[in-house]
Design a protein around this motif. Structure first.
Motif, PDB file in Angstrom:
ATOM      1  N   VAL A  60      44.307  42.056  40.661  1.00  0.00           N
ATOM      2  CA  VAL A  60      43.013  41.591  40.143  1.00  0.00           C
ATOM      3  C   VAL A  60      42.909  40.074  40.285  1.00  0.00           C
ATOM      4  CG1 VAL A  60      41.581  41.399  38.077  1.00  0.00           C
ATOM      5  CG2 VAL A  60      42.813  43.525  38.548  1.00  0.00           C
ATOM      6  N   GLN A  61      44.002  39.373  40.039  1.00  0.00           N
ATOM      7  CA  GLN A  61      43.999  37.911  40.153  1.00  0.00           C
ATOM      8  C   GLN A  61      43.684  37.474  41.585  1.00  0.00           C
ATOM      9  OE1 GLN A  61      46.287  39.752  38.735  1.00  0.00           O
ATOM     10  NE2 GLN A  61      46.456  39.078  36.597  1.00  0.00           N
ATOM     11  N   SER A  62      44.274  38.178  42.568  1.00  0.00           N
ATOM     12  CA  SER A  62      44.008  37.844  43.973  1.00  0.00           C
ATOM     13  C   SER A  62      42.554  38.130  44.332  1.00  0.00           C
ATOM     14  CB  SER A  62      44.938  38.642  44.891  1.00  0.00           C
ATOM     15  OG  SER A  62      46.282  38.262  44.704  1.00  0.00           O
ATOM     16  N   CYS A  63      42.013  39.217  43.791  1.00  0.00           N
ATOM     17  CA  CYS A  63      40.613  39.562  44.068  1.00  0.00           C
ATOM     18  C   CYS A  63      39.662  38.538  43.459  1.00  0.00           C
ATOM     19  CB  CYS A  63      40.303  40.960  43.535  1.00  0.00           C
ATOM     20  SG  CYS A  63      41.073  42.278  44.503  1.00  0.00           S
ATOM     21  N   ARG A  64      40.055  37.997  42.317  1.00  0.00           N
ATOM     22  CA  ARG A  64      39.235  36.959  41.698  1.00  0.00           C
ATOM     23  C   ARG A  64      39.192  35.716  42.594  1.00  0.00           C
ATOM     24  NH1 ARG A  64      41.677  36.904  36.949  1.00  0.00           N
ATOM     25  NH2 ARG A  64      40.425  38.645  36.176  1.00  0.00           N
ATOM     26  N   LEU A  65      40.333  35.385  43.187  1.00  0.00           N
ATOM     27  CA  LEU A  65      40.385  34.265  44.129  1.00  0.00           C
ATOM     28  C   LEU A  65      39.596  34.589  45.399  1.00  0.00           C
ATOM     29  CD1 LEU A  65      44.147  33.225  43.792  1.00  0.00           C
ATOM     30  CD2 LEU A  65      42.151  32.017  42.882  1.00  0.00           C
TER      31      LEU A  65
END
Length: 234
Positions: A60-65
């Motif tokens: 999820v963190q990578s998708c936010r980026l």
């Protein structure tokens, strides 16, 4: 190499999906939804059977980026004016004609002065004319997300929420007698003789002997153009 270097098609699909979801009225799209979308496409593309205990292929963190890298912003989900098409050439021309029509006849209208203590201004020339305005308000239940993802300046229309809504529609009368129009009992009985359909059952909830109306949008009807015209005829 990065994940998208190996799977560029997934990046294209994910970006297109994110743009479409950001353009939706509902403000429920988030990075977790994007991560699940990418996860699904990965296993379809690779034909690998996913173990239920496996984590998402992209966090999820990578998708936010990813969303920020693609140009999306996470900002307040506030009300936005509905101005699309207002400056189109034919719309501007019609608006000018509309305003000129009324401004050239302003001495025939009942108006309110712009003083510190507004007073009614009585028509001074021509045939006295009463202006009638239509207005509506929607009172809604249900929560609306405080923030949402948006792309560039293409903010979607503000959602009016998921809960039930009560919509009020009224015609305001520009006259010293008052802003709302309502017949007396005697006047209404006389009107029924000529227009018996005034007493027919309708999905719209009218205030007695008036054109003031309301509707529960989720269970009855919506005040579309035809409904408002029928309300005006009433």
């Amino acid at each position: 190499p990065s994940f998208y270097d190996v799977f560029p098609d997934i990046e294209l699909l994910a970006k297109d999906y994110a743009i479409q979801r950001c353009a939706a009225k509902a403000a429920d799209f988030d990075a977790f939804e994007l991560a699940n979308f990418i996860d699904e496409k990965f296993y379809v593309l690779t034909a690998i059977n996913k173990n239920p205990d496996d984590s998402l292929i992209r966090s999820v963190q990578s998708c936010r980026l990813d969303l920020r890298r693609w140009g999306a912003r996470f900002e307040a989900n506030s009300k936005r004016p509905y101005f699309e098409g207002h400056e189109r050439e034919d719309v501007v021309e019609h608006r000018i004609k509309f305003l000129q029509h009324y401004l050239s006849r302003k001495d025939s209208y009942y108006l309110i002065s712009e003083d510190a203590k507004p007073k009614w201004q009585i028509p001074t020339s021509g045939t006295p004319t009463i202006l009638i305005f239509h207005d509506e308000s929607t009172f809604r239940s249900g929560e609306v997300s405080a923030k949402r993802w948006v792309y560039n300046d293409q903010s979607p229309f503000y959602s009016k929420g998921r809960g039930r809504s009560n919509m009020l529609s009224d015609f305001l009368v520009m006259h010293p007698s008052g802003p709302f129009f309502q017949l007396s009992e005697a006047e209404y009985e006389k009107a029924l003789e000529k227009y018996p359909d005034l007493d027919e059952e309708e999905n719209i909830n009218y205030i007695e002997r008036s054109a003031s109306a309301s509707a529960n949008v989720s269970s009855d009807v919506y005040f579309d153009n035809s409904t408002i015209l029928a309300q005006f005829e009433r």
